[in-house]
Design a protein around this motif. Structure first.
Motif, short mmCIF file in Angstrom:
data_model
loop_
_atom_site.label_atom_id
_atom_site.label_comp_id
_atom_site.label_asym_id
_atom_site.label_seq_id
_atom_site.Cartn_x
_atom_site.Cartn_y
_atom_site.Cartn_z
N TRP A 15 3.34 -16.48 -0.10
CA TRP A 15 2.94 -16.88 -1.45
C TRP A 15 1.45 -17.14 -1.45
CZ3 TRP A 15 4.30 -16.44 -6.21
CH2 TRP A 15 3.87 -17.31 -7.20
N SER A 16 0.79 -16.86 -2.58
CA SER A 16 -0.66 -16.92 -2.65
C SER A 16 -1.16 -17.93 -3.68
CB SER A 16 -1.21 -15.53 -2.96
OG SER A 16 -0.68 -14.57 -2.09
N GLN B 198 -2.35 -5.57 -8.18
CA GLN B 198 -2.56 -4.93 -6.88
C GLN B 198 -1.46 -3.92 -6.58
OE1 GLN B 198 -3.84 -7.31 -3.58
NE2 GLN B 198 -5.29 -8.47 -4.80
N GLU B 199 -0.24 -4.22 -6.96
CA GLU B 199 0.85 -3.26 -6.77
C GLU B 199 0.60 -1.99 -7.59
OE1 GLU B 199 4.44 -1.71 -5.30
OE2 GLU B 199 3.37 -3.53 -4.68
N TYR C 182 0.73 -8.43 2.04
CA TYR C 182 1.70 -7.46 1.55
C TYR C 182 1.02 -6.34 0.78
CZ TYR C 182 6.10 -5.97 -0.76
OH TYR C 182 7.20 -5.27 -1.22
N TYR C 183 -0.14 -6.64 0.21
CA TYR C 183 -0.89 -5.67 -0.60
C TYR C 183 -2.14 -5.15 0.12
CZ TYR C 183 2.17 -7.67 -4.09
OH TYR C 183 3.28 -8.11 -4.76
N TYR D 225 -0.38 -10.13 -8.12
CA TYR D 225 0.49 -9.19 -7.39
C TYR D 225 0.74 -7.92 -8.21
CZ TYR D 225 1.73 -13.13 -4.29
OH TYR D 225 1.71 -14.17 -3.39
N PRO E 78 6.01 -10.44 -3.31
CA PRO E 78 5.88 -9.86 -1.97
C PRO E 78 6.96 -10.45 -1.08
CG PRO E 78 4.24 -11.59 -2.29
CD PRO E 78 4.94 -11.40 -3.62
N GLY F 63 1.41 -13.35 1.48
CA GLY F 63 1.53 -12.73 0.16
C GLY F 63 0.44 -11.71 -0.07
#
Length: 745
Positions: free
Chosen positions: A246-247, A505-506, A533-534, A502, A116, A530
């Motif tokens: 960042w997650s 989810q993307e 972003y989703y 990520y 992200p 992060g």
């Protein structure tokens, strides 16, 4: 705007500037970050006479390296301060010394591979390339300057141009060497049900750090670090903010030496991190977004809010009116079936709700303990003998949408998936893995695991037409050994896990572009850019008690827009705190967020049930203001020592959202404890138009907004000048835990 002149780089936003310079030997130094400069610096801020470069004084190279204000410091060759990049090889040879090679400036903002990242068109990107010819490694330092806000973003790409594999032992994104006399560090810490508590620590020689090594940011720390001057308030003084996109595990640290020089670093936590970089490959570090304010913490927060809304959140739901929902978790916990959900649906329809979210328990046999079923993701027959079909049909008949809870990163030992593929779970060979909430972590470094979990989620969405998912994570990563990765890549598990989150989810958003995702992690343990972003919203905390939420929300609002914060009306007596708060106050306070209900609405009293339509209607009327308005912190209820240095403790909490043209505002006010024989508060509002006249309505319940004669206070034609300078005089508000909503138009 980005300018290069005589070895110096000047990066400028509308109100800030960032300056770097290459010295005579090719070392890139940091000079300045603060108020906007219209001309390059002319003084020698690199202090080349005090700290002579190695070509001038080769016998003191170590002294130079240990004192030079590096833009990006590496390890092993003489800088003994906190470094950002450590590289080794198969022979355990360390050491990296990057020197300036060149730069490029280009329009726009590049995407970051598999990560992200911020996006935009009205911006410029600078790439500065450093190289170490001995290592055969290049390092691209990325900077993006946005012209519509006071934000600069940073990321880095390490390229292995050698003919042998190397290992990144540490790869932090950001470094900034600064002189911070009199400044304090802001960190956010907490525990479950008490997240995002902001604390201020004065800078002294030594270390102030915030970090997580749990595989997520966690309740104990948020991926943010701030700096404030000694005279800072919400409106005055200097404030710097740094937020990590960042997650996963992260590190933020301010290291200060005895000369009073500070080095701030931020990036992926080096604990449990070791990345194999094969010959010819490259590694991209996650992005840091940073801002500077000369107008106190309030302006820093508004900078973050605007940037996150415009340059982080991509969801089609960002500016849409989001569904007002009911979630069945605290209504039923694990003890529910299709008949109970249909009962809730019918009540939701009468109240005017948009959605029912089916929470944890739909796939489990147990009605008491969270055991079994994780990884299978099919409705359990004992609760749903005909699957979701009866619930879906009833929801369709009532014109109510459905949402579904998942915890995709975990697996139960008592599941068909684990029985078929025990190697999908992380565990050390020969050791019984540690359970948490009766579950294990899936190996998200394994593509087969990602594909399997994706299909299980997507199948439920396809078959039952769910329009919302709540993605939860309820345990940290441990026993981090993968049957999929080779031995020399086991240090990549923590990083690859987040990439896997990520990726799924993307992929979901690609197949279901209208899907609304709300991320969650035992409440607010993974509230970061992060995830935003989703998903345009994240569950703020499992604690919905509006009194407890005062400090939780204030800490969250320091960085994130109110529109991103999940907020629900809880039970009359909160299950966590045991506190009794009126339905009216619970409703008004939850309006400052995404808004919904998390109680058994089918058992509400007639009196409370009749109040729901007005609460829902009021939230919808305020939707645009909450989504797009500007945030001002007017007062902090000081209970745990959270206070800006130099500010005065207050007995009430107060927050304002004002439209960008200053035409309207909403103010949330709560005085948790009534004080006998007290006076009403006087509140000085912000962001209004001095010459304009405003009508002011103070309500203790949503019905009063639509029936002004019942409001606590109604005032007509008060000037913006008066409201901002003299203030608004509130009457005494009786009773503990009573909140009011002030509407200014």
């Amino acid at each position: 705007m980005i300018r290069y002149e005589n070895g110096s780089f000047l990066l400028s936003t509308p109100n800030t500037s960032y300056v770097m310079q290459v010295n005579r030997d090719g070392y890139l130094g940091h000079l300045y970050y603060g108020k906007r400069l219209d001309r390059p610096l002319v003084q020698d801020f690199l202090r080349s006479e005090e700290i002579p470069s190695p070509s001038v004084k080769p016998g003191e190279k170590v002294s130079f390296l240990d004192n030079f204000p590096f833009e990006y410091p590496a390890s092993g060759v003489g800088d003994f301060r906190e470094n950002c990049l450590e590289i080794s090889d198969s022979e355990q040879v360390f050491g990296f010394e990057p020197l300036y090679k060149g730069y490029i400036i280009k329009k726009g903002k590049p995407a970051l591979k598999d990560l992200p990242a911020s996006f935009g068109h009205d911006c410029e990107t600078l790439i500065i390339t450093l190289e170490d010819n001995v290592r055969g490694v290049e390092l691209d330092l990325g900077y993006c300057v946005f012209n519509d806000c006071d934000m600069i973003t940073r990321w880095n790409v390490v390229k292995n141009l050698s003919e042998k594999d190397i290992y990144l032992e540490k790869a932090l994104t950001l470094c900034m060497d600064m002189e911070l006399e009199g400044f304090s560090v802001i960190r956010e810490t907490g525990v479950w049900a008490r997240e995002h508590q902001a604390f201020f620590t004065q800078i002294q020689p030594g270390v102030v750090a915030t970090e997580s090594s749990r595989g997520e940011s966690g309740h104990e720390a948020a991926p943010f670090i701030g700096l404030v001057s000694s005279n800072a308030t919400n409106e005055t003084g200097e404030a710097y903010g740094f937020s990590f996109v960042w997650s996963g595990s992260f590190l933020g640290k301010v290291w200060t030496n005895s000369f009073g020089l500070s080095r701030l670093v931020m990036g992926v936590n080096p604990n449990n991190f070791r990345w194999k970089l094969k010959a010819g490959d490259e590694f991209t570090m996650p992005e840091v977004i940073m801002t500077y304010s000369s107008e106190g913490l309030g302006k820093m927060s508004r900078n973050f809010h605007d940037f996150i809304r415009e340059h982080i959140i991509r969801s089609v739901w960002k500016d849409r009116q989001r569904p007002v929902l009911v979630n069945n978790w605290e209504a039923t916990y694990l003890d529910f079936d299709d008949k109970k959900l249909i009962e809730i649906l019918r009540t939701a329809s009468k109240a005017g709700l948009d959605m029912l979210v089916i929470d944890d328990g739909w796939f489990r046999e147990s009605k008491v303990e969270p055991e079994g079923g994780l990884g299978d993701w099919v409705p359990v027959k004992s609760k749903f003998p005909d699957g979701f079909t009866p619930v879906v049909e009833e929801a369709k008949k009532l014109n109510i949408k459905l949402g579904l809870w998942f915890e995709p990163e975990m697996i139960s030992i008592d599941s068909d998936l684990y029985r078929a593929h025990p190697e999908y779970a992380l565990s050390f060979p020969g050791r019984v893995p540690a359970l948490c909430r009766n579950q294990l972590m899936l190996d998200f470094s394994n593509p087969d695991v990602l594909d399997t979990i994706y299909e299980k989620i997507a199948t439920q969405i396809r078959e039952s037409h769910f329009s919302y998912i709540k993605w939860d994570m309820n345990r940290p990563i441990c026993d981090a050994y993968s049957r999929y990765l080779p031995a020399d890549q086991q240090g990549e598990i923590f990083f690859r896990h987040v990439l896997g989150v990520y990726k799924i989810q993307e992929k979901l958003l690609m197949e279901f572009p209208e899907l609304l995702i709300e991320n969650c992690s035992s409440g607010g343990a993974r509230f970061d850019c992060g995830m935003l972003y989703y998903s345009p919203q994240i569950w703020t905390s499992d604690d919905m008690d509006p009194v407890e939420r005062l400090s939780i929300c204030e800490g969250t609002e320091l960085i994130y827009p109110v529109s991103t914060m999940g907020a629900h009306v809880c039970k009359n007596q909160n299950d966590i705190s045991g506190r009794l708060v009126s339905f009216d106050t619970r409703g008004l306070m939850a309006i400052a967020g995404t808004f919904g209900y998390e109680l058994d609405i089918s058992k509400l009293s007639e009196e409370d049930l009749k109040k729901m339509p007005a609460q829902i209607r009021l939230r919808r009327e305020l939707d645009k203001l909450i989504n797009r308005g500007e945030y001002y912190r007017l007062s902090s209820f000081d209970r745990r020592g959270y206070r800006i240095p130099g500010s005065i403790a207050k007995s009430y909490d107060c927050m304002e959202i004002v439209s960008r043209d200053g035409s309207e505002a909403a103010v949330w006010y709560m005085k948790p404890l009534y004080e006998p024989d007290s006076r009403g508060s006087r509140i000085k509002l912000k962001g209004l138009v001095c010459s304009a006249d405003y009508d002011v309505t103070v309500i203790t319940d949503a019905d009063s907004y639509f029936n002004p004669d019942t409001a606590l206070l109604n005032k007509r034609a008060i000037s913006g000048e008066e409201l901002m300078n003299a203030g608004l005089c509130l009457p005494v508000i009786h009773g503990d835990y009573t909140g009011v909503l002030i509407l200014i138009r």
